[in-house]
Design an enzyme around this catalytic site. Structure first.
Site, PDB file in Angstrom:
ATOM      1  N   LYS A 133       0.856  -1.184   0.000  1.00  0.00           N
ATOM      2  CA  LYS A 133       0.000   0.000   0.000  1.00  0.00           C
ATOM      3  C   LYS A 133       0.895   1.238   0.000  1.00  0.00           C
ATOM      4  CE  LYS A 133      -3.914   1.898   2.685  1.00  0.00           C
ATOM      5  NZ  LYS A 133      -4.805   1.650   3.829  1.00  0.00           N
ATOM      6  N   SER A 208      -9.558   1.847   2.781  1.00  0.00           N
ATOM      7  CA  SER A 208      -8.598   2.601   2.026  1.00  0.00           C
ATOM      8  C   SER A 208      -7.540   1.743   1.345  1.00  0.00           C
ATOM      9  CB  SER A 208      -7.904   3.615   2.941  1.00  0.00           C
ATOM     10  OG  SER A 208      -7.085   2.974   3.894  1.00  0.00           O
ATOM     11  N   SER A 232     -10.023  -0.412   6.838  1.00  0.00           N
ATOM     12  CA  SER A 232      -9.331  -0.213   5.562  1.00  0.00           C
ATOM     13  C   SER A 232      -8.642  -1.437   4.978  1.00  0.00           C
ATOM     14  CB  SER A 232      -8.321   0.932   5.698  1.00  0.00           C
ATOM     15  OG  SER A 232      -8.995   2.166   5.762  1.00  0.00           O
TER      16      SER A 232
END
Lengths: 553, 553
Positions: A133, A208, A232
């Protein structure tokens, strides 16, 4: 006139495209997929990539690990296959923000050379591609966390987790998209636009860690690293039928990882894995916990990975949370829970109702904590570049630009301490209630785990985030539980009929239930959460594995 | 005119006196001791109490435990002896704020009855009297944390730690004095006045667990529970030659314990034991950790007590911190460290210099965190009863009574987050430096523990807190280390001469060194800290025990 921030975005997009080898570039990739009759990117890629690459990119980490160790596959061919697939997945779903295949292929070659010379692997992740990420730092590569102002400033450092993974043999090749500030359940920023769902391109990939979810579900990565402050990791996993773990704070090192709201310790973000099977989640946890990162990261609890295998032969007790009393899950979600409860009971396990009386307070606290600065940080970060606040996080920003310090729109420290104390109170009440379940079970033992929805719906489409509710994920951030995401089923329009005579509990409940249309969600994945107490990662995985085996038989 | 708060104080004092049986009351107890030629309360009590009681009250918990288990002593006689001794110690030193001997003797009788009937003890602390700092809650008894406004409102609940101790057989009989808000290194409040030092009645007992330190050192308690946010367990232990442990946050349950600044999580207060030997500290820790309080207290780390006994046969490496570079310890403190280093080296252990480059930042952070609300809570608590702010915490209070919310004297949450982030940064740098010591040691291993002063001086007298400096204690609150307090020596005027040609590093350094006069501190105890990393309580105790054995031989 093109504004300065727009120039930066153009620059970023150009670089990203250039990082894809020309022979892997596809004009209108998404349209090509649709024209070929696909909405599921994994299926489409399986149909159009070379068979050998399809075989490799459908393997789990455990399988890849074995093949590489046996010399049946080279790190290079594995890396090449995932790079190729990630390149195309990205062109369809918009899930990568950094691509560095050259570096990755060079590293894979070096690993192969080492293996050839010594007959040994450098570590248990020798040659395994892992996606990160866009919060993890790698030297020479941007970390933007969704802000234009961070673009074009390559990191100088490496996150400790990346360092450990690399020492164990992992190969990094992409970083994945995040929404601005990582504070949304969908993935959109001015830097890269919208990230779509790999199972159905019309849907959101969640957020996210939406880039991770989309890339892994498309087969472009066997395992990725996400973060979770309100769901997330779990939301993208659930929206795309993946396995994932939200560990407790302090189990996996977050050191040197970029983040929003640094120093916000009341509900801290945690870091964890997303993958295509539970075995890979366990493998990741064992390797990282076994790396003793507590010697470098003061936030990591010095606790070895514990053997809980004996659990698998025992009778287990579950608390079932059909609803949180605020938002009713859509019918397929409830069916997934019902089917799970049925197989558990049939196998002799026990299931009792879970109705935590402070559920509403838990959610209200999350809202207050996440809104404590009224979006000041986001507001000021956007001011630096001039970019507009991303649509998906606008609800968080209530900060007054003209604030001169006298307008108390940012809470003071004594109010903040009240929130910290409220959190402790709720966590205490939660454990009390957990222990209280021993009054409900036949053998007077408290439950081993909670079963509950991840999300009230099987995702949502772009522009439809008004139907979003983090009720079932954010609770475990407030309470710091360990939660495994387990895929159970997919939406089946013929059996998942709308609730007849639905009586809404709240206006949002009504709105969200009105969103249900069996055909609309057809074949979207449905996952559940298997949650254990704080720092019980071993147990959560073991219990989830019991549940999974029963569901499969 | 007597004001309302003064009436409450009179009432409280009357109750306290009435709780002492008339036959144990002494007019001018302190003066009697002085007239008898004593300044050390332990010595005085040994000389004036019945021989049998003196024998019992000079036993350690481990010894008492054994005698009670063997039936050689009854819980009643043990309890009676400690009640009697505590009653007189209190009348000399002013160290108790709650006395409930009746309840305690009844409980001891019940335990004896149980033992008589069953031949068994209820738990490993069967019949052991344990004193509690006035933050722990017991039903029906006040918990004031040094504020008049909390007097006369008996608690309804019991702190989890008290509950566990009781389940293991402990007997509670007193609660001990604390300074207002527990934010001072000496112990004084409007409720009870000043708590004096048991080794020399002219000195301060230290703080904030000053009542505990005085009572245990006087022989009025074999083991007590203190708390520590900037040194509050370690300062009274050091000033009175006791053993103590500051555990890391999350090792010992703080649940249901009253506190100042609830929800302040950046530098949290921790709870731990003070006793007269290291074995008792270890016993306490083993029992409490073995009680699995993490099942009830969400802040407790679910980590069993680990066996580190093999350490005792190994070569160890120490970092020696002679000075923090800001305040030079008085000569007896430095001698204690020097003697320790000498015996360690002689026994084949290794000692390297410890000079953490961010030492000053660590202290500055503690100051900012403890001053974040400018004393607002203390100010408002005093306003409720009308009592004046206690002298010892006045420096903390910079709050403006006329503040209407526009005067930003209380920091906002974004500033607070910066402090949280600064703490994480310093903890990371600290571990980096710790690992870096492997470059200094002969076998390239990092150090096992730090040796350093507890306090720059061997205490201070009443009214002389301007010579106080928490430099050596507060550092480990910021860094969350585990620290054992180990008594090493006493001040010896003949050998502990003042530093000649002293060059002060700061104005405070000059002031504190000017305070040194060998005769003034004659025979005051000198302790050192043996500190290990976060959550290394087992190791800190084991290493301290190695050091102690070498010092004794």
């Amino acid at each position: 006139m093109t504004r300065n921030w727009e120039l930066k975005v153009q620059e970023k997009k150009k670089h990203l495209l250039q990082a894809i080898p020309p022979e892997w570039r596809i004009e209108n990739a998404k349209q090509s997929m649709i024209s070929a009759g696909f909405s599921n990117t994994r299926h489409y890629l399986n149909s159009m990539l070379p068979a050998k690459e399809v075989a490799i990119t459908n393997m789990t980490v455990c399988q890849l690990q074995n093949d590489i160790k046996q010399g049946a596959k080279t790190a290079y061919e594995v890396c090449y296959s995932f790079c190729h697939r990630a390149a195309i997945a990205h062109q369809i779903l918009n899930c990568c923000i950094e691509i560095f295949f050259d570096q990755a292929l060079k590293r894979a070659s070096d690993l192969d050379e080492y293996f050839k010379q010594t007959g040994e692997i450098v570590g248990p992740l020798h040659g395994i591609p892992i996606s990160l990420k866009d919060q993890l730092n790698l030297p020479g590569i941007d970390t933007t966390i969704g802000y234009v102002s961070y673009a074009g400033n390559p990191s100088k450092s490496k996150s400790l987790l990346a360092q450990v993974l690399e020492e164990k043999g992992a190969v990094f090749y992409v970083k994945t998209t995040v929404p601005m500030a990582m504070m949304a359940p969908e993935t959109e920023s001015n830097l890269h636009g919208y990230t779509y769902n790999a199972i159905n391109h019309e849907f959101s990939s969640g957020g996210s860690s939406g880039g991770e979810g989309a890339l892994i579900a498309a087969g472009g990565s066997p395992l990725g690293i996400g973060t979770d402050i309100g769901g997330s990791i779990r939301i993208p996993a659930s929206f795309q039928g993946l396995y994932a773990l939200r560990p407790s704070h302090g189990r996996i090192t977050y050191m040197g990882v970029a983040n929003s709201y640094l120093g916000q310790e009341v509900i801290p973000s945690v870091i964890g894995p997303l993958a295509t099977c539970l075995g890979d989640i366990e493998l990741f946890m064992k390797i990282i916990v076994g790396s003793h990162t507590w010697e470098q990261d003061p936030k990591v609890v010095p606790m070895e990975w514990r053997d809980v295998s004996s659990l698998k032969a025992e009778k287990l007790r579950f608390g079932i949370m059909w609803t949180d009393g605020l938002i009713t899950p859509h019918p397929p979600i409830t069916r997934a829970l019902r089917e799970t409860v049925e197989v558990l009971k049939k196998a002799g396990h026990e299931v009792v109702e879970w109705k935590f009386p402070y559920q509403k307070d838990v959610l209200e606290l999350a809202e207050k904590v996440f809104g404590a600065d009224r979006g000041k940080e986001i507001f000021e970060m956007c001011k630096i570049s001039g970019e507009p606040i991303a649509e998906c996080i606008k609800p968080l920003v209530d900060f007054d630009a003209d604030d001169d310090g006298t307008h108390p729109n940012v809470i003071d420290v004594t109010k903040w301490w009240e929130l910290g104390e409220k959190k402790s109170f709720l966590r205490e009440k939660f454990l009390e209630y957990w222990l209280h379940t021993s009054k409900e079970t036949s053998d007077s033992q408290p439950i081993d785990a909670i079963l509950c929805p991840v999300w009230p719906t099987a995702g949502f489409k772009k522009g439809e985030s008004r139907y979003a509710a983090v009720n079932y994920t954010a609770q475990f951030n407030v309470l710091d539980l360990t939660s495994v995401i387990l895929p159970v089923t997919t939406v089946m329009p013929e059996s998942d009929l709308p609730i007849s005579n639905f009586t809404p509990m709240t206006a949002l409940d009504e709105l969200i239930q009105s969103y249900y249309d069996p055909e609309y969600f057809d074949r979207m994945p449905v996952c559940i959460q298997v949650a254990c107490r704080r720092l019980e990662e071993e147990k959560a995985i073991a219990v989830a594995s019991v549940v999974e085996q029963l569901l499969e038989t």
